[in-house]
Design a protein around this motif. Sequence first.
Motif, short mmCIF file in Angstrom:
data_model
loop_
_atom_site.label_atom_id
_atom_site.label_comp_id
_atom_site.label_asym_id
_atom_site.label_seq_id
_atom_site.Cartn_x
_atom_site.Cartn_y
_atom_site.Cartn_z
N UNK A 34 0.83 -1.20 0.00
CA UNK A 34 0.00 0.00 0.00
C UNK A 34 0.87 1.26 0.00
N UNK A 35 1.97 1.23 0.72
CA UNK A 35 2.88 2.38 0.74
C UNK A 35 3.42 2.66 -0.66
N UNK A 36 3.80 1.60 -1.36
CA UNK A 36 4.31 1.76 -2.72
C UNK A 36 3.21 2.24 -3.67
N UNK A 37 2.00 1.73 -3.45
CA UNK A 37 0.88 2.14 -4.30
C UNK A 37 0.59 3.62 -4.14
N UNK A 38 0.51 4.10 -2.90
CA UNK A 38 0.23 5.52 -2.67
C UNK A 38 1.32 6.39 -3.30
N UNK A 39 2.55 5.93 -3.22
CA UNK A 39 3.65 6.69 -3.82
C UNK A 39 3.51 6.73 -5.34
N UNK A 40 3.09 5.61 -5.93
CA UNK A 40 2.94 5.56 -7.38
C UNK A 40 1.80 6.44 -7.87
N UNK A 41 0.77 6.58 -7.04
CA UNK A 41 -0.39 7.38 -7.44
C UNK A 41 -0.24 8.86 -7.13
N UNK A 42 0.73 9.19 -6.30
CA UNK A 42 0.91 10.59 -5.91
C UNK A 42 1.13 11.46 -7.13
N UNK A 43 0.43 12.56 -7.20
CA UNK A 43 0.59 13.50 -8.31
C UNK A 43 -0.28 13.21 -9.51
N UNK A 44 -0.95 12.04 -9.54
CA UNK A 44 -1.84 11.73 -10.66
C UNK A 44 -3.10 12.60 -10.59
N UNK A 45 -3.61 12.93 -11.75
CA UNK A 45 -4.85 13.71 -11.82
C UNK A 45 -5.99 12.78 -11.45
N UNK A 46 -6.76 13.08 -10.39
CA UNK A 46 -7.71 12.09 -9.85
C UNK A 46 -8.81 11.69 -10.83
#
Length: 245
Positions: free
Chosen positions: A206-218
């Motif tokens: 989950x930590x890696x997932x949140x990092x990968x999604x950070x900055x994406x346009x929701x």
Amino acid sequence: MAASDQAFPSVWTRPPRRRRDRPALTRDQIVAEAVRLLDEEGLDALTMRRLAARLGAAANALYWHVTNKSELIELVVDEIYGEMRLPDTGDPADWRATVTELAHSAREVILRHPWTSGLLGEVGMAYLGPNLTHLFDRALTLLRSADFPLLAADRALNAVFSFVIGAATVEAATLNKIRQGGLTEDEWLRSARPTLEESAQDHPQMRELYAALAGNEPERTRREQFDYGLQRMLDGIESQLPEHP
């Protein structure tokens, strides 16, 4: 036929009432105002009295067209189905792209009218309204032209609509909760990110997932997630088609 004798009591199965003098309101006016009320205030705000007041009419003017709130709901749900787009195509080979466009259109309609999410999830395809009937018949025609057997076409469309309603219902509920807090989606994500990251400290995936999604346009992320699920469903449906030499 008496209402108690109807196999499926519905506004669509009840014969329309007739009167010599012209009613002050039309069914179209009532339905249009009901949709506006629902868009502005949600399902809990919809009452016959409230709707009549918005129309500047007595409640009995509404009851000439609908006998109760359930019939009104049938009308507004079919009105919403009328907003869903199924593009015309002359090539049966385009069935998958056409169904994709229909599914995305249905998602957009549910997000535009978030109060529909609970209603569509509750009643499924039970409504008999002309907009839904026309939409489903056109979609069946498309799939039959692409060599789907009739029952297979019906099952495929029901599977697609079930996916759309389920996915869009969750999406609409989330967005509605964010709006109730007075925030935009970007603002909510920024405010929630520290809590999300803290909760994931002991959960590496989950930590890696949140990092990968950070900055994406929701909005783009939500649309892509929806399309990923839709395409995997269509992969399965396509795999069941009979092969031709």
